[in-house]
Design a protein around this motif. Sequence first.
Motif, PDB file in Angstrom:
ATOM      1  N   UNK A 129     -28.169  -2.383 -10.780  1.00 58.33           N
ATOM      2  CA  UNK A 129     -27.712  -1.214 -10.455  1.00 58.33           C
ATOM      3  C   UNK A 129     -28.243   0.237 -10.939  1.00 58.33           C
ATOM      4  N   UNK A 130     -28.229   0.217 -12.348  1.00 56.34           N
ATOM      5  CA  UNK A 130     -28.946   1.345 -12.794  1.00 56.34           C
ATOM      6  C   UNK A 130     -30.491   1.692 -12.455  1.00 56.34           C
ATOM      7  N   UNK A 131     -31.093   0.508 -12.435  1.00 58.45           N
ATOM      8  CA  UNK A 131     -32.502   0.834 -12.070  1.00 58.45           C
ATOM      9  C   UNK A 131     -32.568   1.144 -10.597  1.00 58.45           C
ATOM     10  N   UNK A 132     -31.937   0.663  -9.777  1.00 60.43           N
ATOM     11  CA  UNK A 132     -31.869   1.158  -8.303  1.00 60.43           C
ATOM     12  C   UNK A 132     -31.415   2.470  -8.102  1.00 60.43           C
ATOM     13  N   UNK A 170     -30.933 -17.589  -6.280  1.00 59.15           N
ATOM     14  CA  UNK A 170     -29.853 -17.119  -5.720  1.00 59.15           C
ATOM     15  C   UNK A 170     -29.424 -15.699  -6.416  1.00 59.15           C
ATOM     16  N   UNK A 171     -30.043 -15.846  -7.628  1.00 61.43           N
ATOM     17  CA  UNK A 171     -29.430 -14.597  -8.648  1.00 61.43           C
ATOM     18  C   UNK A 171     -29.752 -13.097  -7.866  1.00 61.43           C
ATOM     19  N   UNK A 172     -30.792 -13.200  -6.818  1.00 60.91           N
ATOM     20  CA  UNK A 172     -31.246 -11.904  -6.254  1.00 60.91           C
ATOM     21  C   UNK A 172     -30.271 -11.516  -5.009  1.00 60.91           C
ATOM     22  N   UNK A 173     -29.235 -12.266  -4.842  1.00 62.87           N
ATOM     23  CA  UNK A 173     -27.970 -11.777  -3.863  1.00 62.87           C
ATOM     24  C   UNK A 173     -26.877 -11.692  -5.065  1.00 62.87           C
ATOM     25  N   UNK A 226     -30.293 -16.285   6.168  1.00 59.96           N
ATOM     26  CA  UNK A 226     -29.544 -15.030   6.475  1.00 59.96           C
ATOM     27  C   UNK A 226     -29.403 -14.392   7.738  1.00 59.96           C
ATOM     28  N   UNK A 227     -28.566 -13.426   7.923  1.00 65.34           N
ATOM     29  CA  UNK A 227     -28.665 -12.704   9.215  1.00 65.34           C
ATOM     30  C   UNK A 227     -28.578 -11.133   8.611  1.00 65.34           C
ATOM     31  N   UNK A 228     -28.334 -10.188   9.351  1.00 64.14           N
ATOM     32  CA  UNK A 228     -28.213  -8.679   9.324  1.00 64.14           C
ATOM     33  C   UNK A 228     -26.697  -8.381   8.674  1.00 64.14           C
ATOM     34  N   UNK A 229     -25.995  -9.313   8.415  1.00 62.47           N
ATOM     35  CA  UNK A 229     -24.561  -9.124   7.938  1.00 62.47           C
ATOM     36  C   UNK A 229     -24.821  -8.608   6.223  1.00 62.47           C
ATOM     37  N   UNK A 230     -25.587  -7.537   6.039  1.00 62.26           N
ATOM     38  CA  UNK A 230     -26.080  -7.231   4.519  1.00 62.26           C
ATOM     39  C   UNK A 230     -24.800  -6.650   3.682  1.00 62.26           C
ATOM     40  N   UNK A 231     -23.889  -5.975   4.484  1.00 62.16           N
ATOM     41  CA  UNK A 231     -22.880  -4.943   4.079  1.00 62.16           C
ATOM     42  C   UNK A 231     -21.781  -4.910   4.817  1.00 62.16           C
ATOM     43  N   UNK A 232     -20.549  -4.617   4.278  1.00 65.87           N
ATOM     44  CA  UNK A 232     -19.307  -4.397   4.961  1.00 65.87           C
ATOM     45  C   UNK A 232     -18.789  -5.723   5.329  1.00 65.87           C
ATOM     46  N   UNK A 233     -17.595  -5.607   6.110  1.00 66.46           N
ATOM     47  CA  UNK A 233     -17.067  -6.811   6.787  1.00 66.46           C
ATOM     48  C   UNK A 233     -16.935  -6.681   8.396  1.00 66.46           C
ATOM     49  N   UNK A 234     -17.058  -7.758   8.971  1.00 62.81           N
ATOM     50  CA  UNK A 234     -16.961  -7.860  10.458  1.00 62.81           C
ATOM     51  C   UNK A 234     -15.509  -7.909  10.888  1.00 62.81           C
ATOM     52  N   UNK A 235     -14.712  -8.580   9.982  1.00 62.05           N
ATOM     53  CA  UNK A 235     -13.343  -8.350  10.215  1.00 62.05           C
ATOM     54  C   UNK A 235     -12.576  -8.068   9.043  1.00 62.05           C
ATOM     55  N   UNK A 293     -22.401  -5.381  -2.760  1.00 64.15           N
ATOM     56  CA  UNK A 293     -22.151  -5.038  -4.061  1.00 64.15           C
ATOM     57  C   UNK A 293     -23.125  -3.865  -4.333  1.00 64.15           C
ATOM     58  N   UNK A 294     -24.290  -3.324  -3.579  1.00 61.67           N
ATOM     59  CA  UNK A 294     -25.092  -2.497  -3.766  1.00 61.67           C
ATOM     60  C   UNK A 294     -25.276  -1.478  -2.946  1.00 61.67           C
ATOM     61  N   UNK A 295     -24.378  -1.814  -1.524  1.00 58.85           N
ATOM     62  CA  UNK A 295     -24.726  -0.815  -0.300  1.00 58.85           C
ATOM     63  C   UNK A 295     -23.141  -0.521  -0.045  1.00 58.85           C
ATOM     64  N   UNK A 296     -23.108   0.936  -0.029  1.00 56.83           N
ATOM     65  CA  UNK A 296     -21.831   1.444   0.330  1.00 56.83           C
ATOM     66  C   UNK A 296     -21.514   2.958   0.050  1.00 56.83           C
ATOM     67  N   UNK A 297     -20.569   3.566   0.167  1.00 60.03           N
ATOM     68  CA  UNK A 297     -20.197   4.925  -0.340  1.00 60.03           C
ATOM     69  C   UNK A 297     -20.083   4.771  -1.997  1.00 60.03           C
ATOM     70  N   UNK A 298     -20.963   5.728  -2.493  1.00 61.36           N
ATOM     71  CA  UNK A 298     -21.164   5.755  -4.014  1.00 61.36           C
ATOM     72  C   UNK A 298     -21.600   4.594  -4.627  1.00 61.36           C
ATOM     73  N   UNK A 299     -22.281   3.658  -3.948  1.00 60.01           N
ATOM     74  CA  UNK A 299     -23.172   2.324  -4.546  1.00 60.01           C
ATOM     75  C   UNK A 299     -24.631   2.862  -4.611  1.00 60.01           C
TER      76      UNK A 299
END
Length: 423
Positions: free
Chosen positions: A414-417, A404-407, A106-115, A125-131
Amino acid sequence: MTTRRSLLAAAWAVPLAAAAPGILARAALAQAPTAQAPTAQAPAAQAPIAQAPAAPALVERREFSFQGYTTRGGASIPAIRTGYQTAGTLNAAGDNAVLVTHFFSGNGHAFGRLQAEGPAGWWDSIIGPGRPIDTERYFVVASDTLVNLNAPDRHTITTGPASVNPSTGRPWGMSFPAVSIRDFVEVQKRLLDHLGVKKLALVAGPSMGSLQAIEWAAAYPEMVERVMPVIGTGEMDAWMLGWLDLWAAPIRMDPAWRNGDYYGQGREAPLRGLAEALKLVTLHSRDRGWAGQFGRRPAEGQDPARRVQDRFAIEAALDAAAAARAKVSDANSFLYLVRANQLFLNEYAGLEAALAKAGGRWLVVPSRGDRVFPIEYSEELVAALRRAGRPVSQAVLTGTQGHLEGVVGIAQAEAQIREFLAR
């Protein structure tokens, strides 16, 4: 049938972006709709109307560079470049930061979109507003590692064997010094210092990202409040060292590799060896349930019962996807990443010694079907943390995707995090 074949190859592009301790896709992750409260105009008894999740926010990839780095092995690298992205706002105290560390391919593109129409980050799925990792509360940072496999990708910024050695004007190749997971951490520390981060509310990542999270906790215990290693291990034992060597072997056996000296004009890159390496580790990163979709059927138009050269469907799919992935990866970087993983916690006498220095609270997240780091690795890590007196809880992922389940399945936790970050 041509359409079916192309769709199958496209579907496999995601798993093959995930190829080794931490080979997990850089593609959009499906997200469950979230329920919204009834509007003021709706009758009170009306059921909440399910809304589509908010589209991932656009993020900007940036570059951080600095002069002069001495590796943990004592070698000098004149200059370091690394790509990174952020979301949220760092508070005045500099203590609301979250560092997300990435997997092997991978690389640092862990969240959001580049375009606007591009893929979402691999943990969107777990990083962002309200997540669970809420960017309205936390300042989230994710960066590219040294020796990044995606060196040819314009969205990845890294220093490694494919980079130009300023003293020769040619790519480093195998003269680039060996680096370790701890070296990844030290470069991240320089980046966080540059950004003004004083404390990490959380450091988290899957697979190779989990190794970085553990190294962070041991190296900078005063800076790390929480640690979340996902589909990882607390020890790179001899069994795993052997597997890593097997993953790297096809590259070394490719005549085009030329002991790493393949960057010259007119020279052929060792794409065949790299594709075989990616194919091997990709299958290792999955589980039997996932492979069941192929059954024992032959590839289109072939009959393995009559011709040894003919292929089964799973073989043909692995071949096609691995070949495509190899074209946008760097073989030498694969080898350097293998060595970095082999050097996990190399500066400590063992896991117990590393955890004796570590602090913070821990949430360990294994996958029950993991074939790369089987679940007993995480169970051993949890037991060692308890012996060290560290607060630790566990959230086990299930499903057919194996490692791959880890991604792709991280939203299961979600609840545990959320509960972990609330404490």
